[in-house]
Design an enzyme around this catalytic site. Structure first.
Site, PDB file in Angstrom:
ATOM      1  N   GLY A 193       0.816  -1.195   0.000  1.00  0.00           N
ATOM      2  CA  GLY A 193       0.000   0.000   0.000  1.00  0.00           C
ATOM      3  C   GLY A 193       0.851   1.245   0.000  1.00  0.00           C
ATOM      4  O   GLY A 193       1.980   1.253  -0.506  1.00  0.00           O
ATOM      5  N   SER A 194       0.336   2.309   0.595  1.00  0.00           N
ATOM      6  CA  SER A 194       1.000   3.606   0.528  1.00  0.00           C
ATOM      7  C   SER A 194       2.197   3.683   1.468  1.00  0.00           C
ATOM      8  O   SER A 194       2.261   3.002   2.496  1.00  0.00           O
ATOM      9  CB  SER A 194       0.010   4.715   0.883  1.00  0.00           C
ATOM     10  OG  SER A 194      -0.279   4.700   2.270  1.00  0.00           O
ATOM     11  N   GLU A 213       5.630  -3.470   0.865  1.00  0.00           N
ATOM     12  CA  GLU A 213       5.784  -3.038  -0.529  1.00  0.00           C
ATOM     13  C   GLU A 213       4.995  -1.750  -0.648  1.00  0.00           C
ATOM     14  O   GLU A 213       3.773  -1.754  -0.602  1.00  0.00           O
ATOM     15  CB  GLU A 213       5.264  -4.119  -1.485  1.00  0.00           C
ATOM     16  CG  GLU A 213       5.777  -3.942  -2.909  1.00  0.00           C
ATOM     17  CD  GLU A 213       4.904  -3.017  -3.743  1.00  0.00           C
ATOM     18  OE1 GLU A 213       5.184  -1.792  -3.734  1.00  0.00           O
ATOM     19  OE2 GLU A 213       3.965  -3.492  -4.368  1.00  0.00           O
ATOM     20  N   LEU A 214       5.735  -0.621  -0.793  1.00  0.00           N
ATOM     21  CA  LEU A 214       5.122   0.690  -0.580  1.00  0.00           C
ATOM     22  C   LEU A 214       5.045   1.561  -1.828  1.00  0.00           C
ATOM     23  O   LEU A 214       4.889   2.767  -1.730  1.00  0.00           O
ATOM     24  CB  LEU A 214       5.898   1.429   0.520  1.00  0.00           C
ATOM     25  CG  LEU A 214       6.003   0.690   1.850  1.00  0.00           C
ATOM     26  CD1 LEU A 214       6.778   1.518   2.857  1.00  0.00           C
ATOM     27  CD2 LEU A 214       4.627   0.338   2.396  1.00  0.00           C
ATOM     28  N   CYS A 247       2.155   0.213  -9.109  1.00  0.00           N
ATOM     29  CA  CYS A 247       3.275   0.786  -8.367  1.00  0.00           C
ATOM     30  C   CYS A 247       4.561   0.789  -9.184  1.00  0.00           C
ATOM     31  O   CYS A 247       5.504   1.513  -8.851  1.00  0.00           O
ATOM     32  CB  CYS A 247       3.477   0.031  -7.058  1.00  0.00           C
ATOM     33  SG  CYS A 247       3.671  -1.749  -7.268  1.00  0.00           S
ATOM     34  N   GLU A 341       4.822   9.372  -5.955  1.00  0.00           N
ATOM     35  CA  GLU A 341       4.156   8.353  -6.758  1.00  0.00           C
ATOM     36  C   GLU A 341       2.865   8.936  -7.327  1.00  0.00           C
ATOM     37  O   GLU A 341       2.067   9.513  -6.593  1.00  0.00           O
ATOM     38  CB  GLU A 341       3.836   7.120  -5.905  1.00  0.00           C
ATOM     39  CG  GLU A 341       3.148   6.026  -6.699  1.00  0.00           C
ATOM     40  CD  GLU A 341       2.897   4.768  -5.879  1.00  0.00           C
ATOM     41  OE1 GLU A 341       3.176   3.675  -6.379  1.00  0.00           O
ATOM     42  OE2 GLU A 341       2.418   4.896  -4.732  1.00  0.00           O
TER      43      GLU A 341
END
Length: 440
Positions: A193-194, A213-214, A247, A341
């Site tokens: 996520g964020s 996992e950002l 992402c 992002e």
């Protein structure tokens, strides 16, 4: 079930499952693969209905989830024990040793909206294959998709008589998920996520095993001498397919000035050629964003960048959640469209004087998920591989290129650890060196 009962049920399921054999675990994963195959079209249709993913991309996601399950089943056979050659070491004559991996306990998996099937499988299948039980908090934007995927697991569990509550589907309340994450019976948390939420979890769960996992800020450097049209056609879908809600999307593209006049119009034409609109149309590549609020935020971000001096190469009118692709140049390096992002169909092109200059500017980011470089000069490709600080460096390939059996993860602000079945299983287990000396 109350949260205390949920954690207790996960712990009981773990105690029943942790001693299961590799054969039992593989049978479970194989059975889940069969059940997902039986509902693949229904899953794809729900992806269109709930998150607006174009149907062709939705079908591809479900196919990837099946590939992930298949790869997980294959890894089970070789996972869990590694011989250590103690008898080659002085002072250890007659000793035998193995490094054996043991499941850590119940795992909490938290997954996002953009790939609600495949990203869930990437966490849940390796956890179960490693001998853990799992709790799953899915995205609130895809409730029916998540329920159907969980039901397919339950059918598989019943088929092989695996323990009840081995995989529990949770509600989508963040506070409840955090309470469960803090519970000492939950051994590991895997979150996609964020960056903001990931950093909060790092502080809140200090000392607990946490896999993150950002997201990313995908950079691409395009050298002189490459085929501008071919590279543009490869990068266009990497930048905007699925409304750019990936992402690892191509966001910042640095182009050698000698190639600029050929590449920029070729890229704009390649993006413009991608069908935009109805996600149920099999031809559609760019559908709506997750909701109108997200599309409006991005549209306003583009307005601010233009006001700050950016030049528009391609832009259409937003219609609700549908934001046509945007291609900009001249965006300041400090603008969020460059340095944060952008989860949307927006690409920023920037001319650079040399490949090295482009590489330095591309690598100047706190993110580190995916980065790409295109060149016919092997020295430049080697330089890119050593310069980019990212979990994945793609050479003459777009940053979105991914095989589900391979490692995938980030460094710096993009997280830690790798997914991909074998690597995820390592994250859900702990090593134990077992040494046996000669009998006395």
């Amino acid at each position: 079930m109350a949260l205390d009962g949920t954690a207790a049920a996960a712990e009981r399921a773990f105690e029943a499952w942790k001693e299961s054999s590799r054969l039992e675990r593989r049978r479970l994963i194989d059975a889940w693969l069969e059940q997902v195959g039986a509902v693949r079209e229904e899953l794809a249709r729900l992806l269109v209905q709930e998150i607006g993913k174009p149907i062709t991309l939705a079908r591809a996601e479900v196919a990837r989830a099946e590939a992930t399950l298949r790869a997980t089943a294959e890894v089970v056979a070789a996972f869990g024990e590694q011989a250590v050659p103690y008898d080659l070491m002085a002072g250890a004559e007659g000793c035998r040793a193995v490094l054996r991996r043991f499941p850590v306990g119940p795992v909490l998996a938290i997954t996002p909206f953009n790939f609600p099937v495949n990203l869930a499988i990437h966490k849940l299948a390796p956890a179960l294959a490693a001998g853990c039980s799992a709790l799953w908090k899915p995205s609130p934007q895809a409730p029916e998709t998540s329920r159907l995927l969980w039901e397919s697991f339950e059918a598989a569990r019943l088929a092989v008589a695996a323990p009840v509550h081995l995989l529990q589907l949770l509600g989508t309340d963040p506070a409840a998920a955090e309470e469960l994450a803090r519970d000492p019976r939950i051994a590991a948390v895997s979150f996609t996520g964020s960056e903001r939420v990931g950093r909060y979890l790092e502080r809140a769960l200090a000392g607990k095993r946490l896999l993150l996992e950002l997201g990313g800020n995908g950079a691409v450097v395009v050298d002189e001498g490459v085929d501008a049209g071919a590279v543009a056609r490869q990068l266009a879908p990497a930048a905007v397919a699925g409304a750019g809600q990936s992402c690892s999307k191509a966001q910042r593209i640095y182009v050698h000035r000698a190639l600029w006049d050929a590449f920029a119009p070729a890229f704009v034409a390649a993006v413009e050629a991608l069908p935009v609109g109805d996600p149920l149309d099999p031809a559609t590549v760019v559908g709506p964003l997750i909701d109108e609020a997200a599309a409006r935020r991005v549209d306003e971000s583009v307005d601010r960048a233009v006001a700050a001096g950016a030049r528009v190469l391609l832009r259409g009118e937003r219609a609700g959640a549908l934001l046509p692709p945007v291609v900009l140049t001249g965006v300041p390096e400090t603008d969020p469209l460059q340095c944060e992002e952008v989860f949307a169909p927006v690409a920023v092109l920037t001319p650079v004087d040399t490949f090295a200059d482009g590489l330095a500017r591309a690598a100047d980011t706190r993110f580190g998920l995916r980065a790409s470089a295109y060149s016919r000069d092997q020295r430049h490709l080697r330089l890119a591989a050593s310069t980019f600080r990212a979990g994945g460096v793609l050479l003459n390939l777009p940053p979105t290129f991914r095989l589900d059996a391979a490692p995938f993860g980030g460094v710096q602000a993009s997280g830690n650890g790798f997914e991909g079945p074998g690597w995820a299983m390592e994250g859900f287990t702990e090593g134990r060196l077992i040494v046996e000396g000669p009998a006395l």
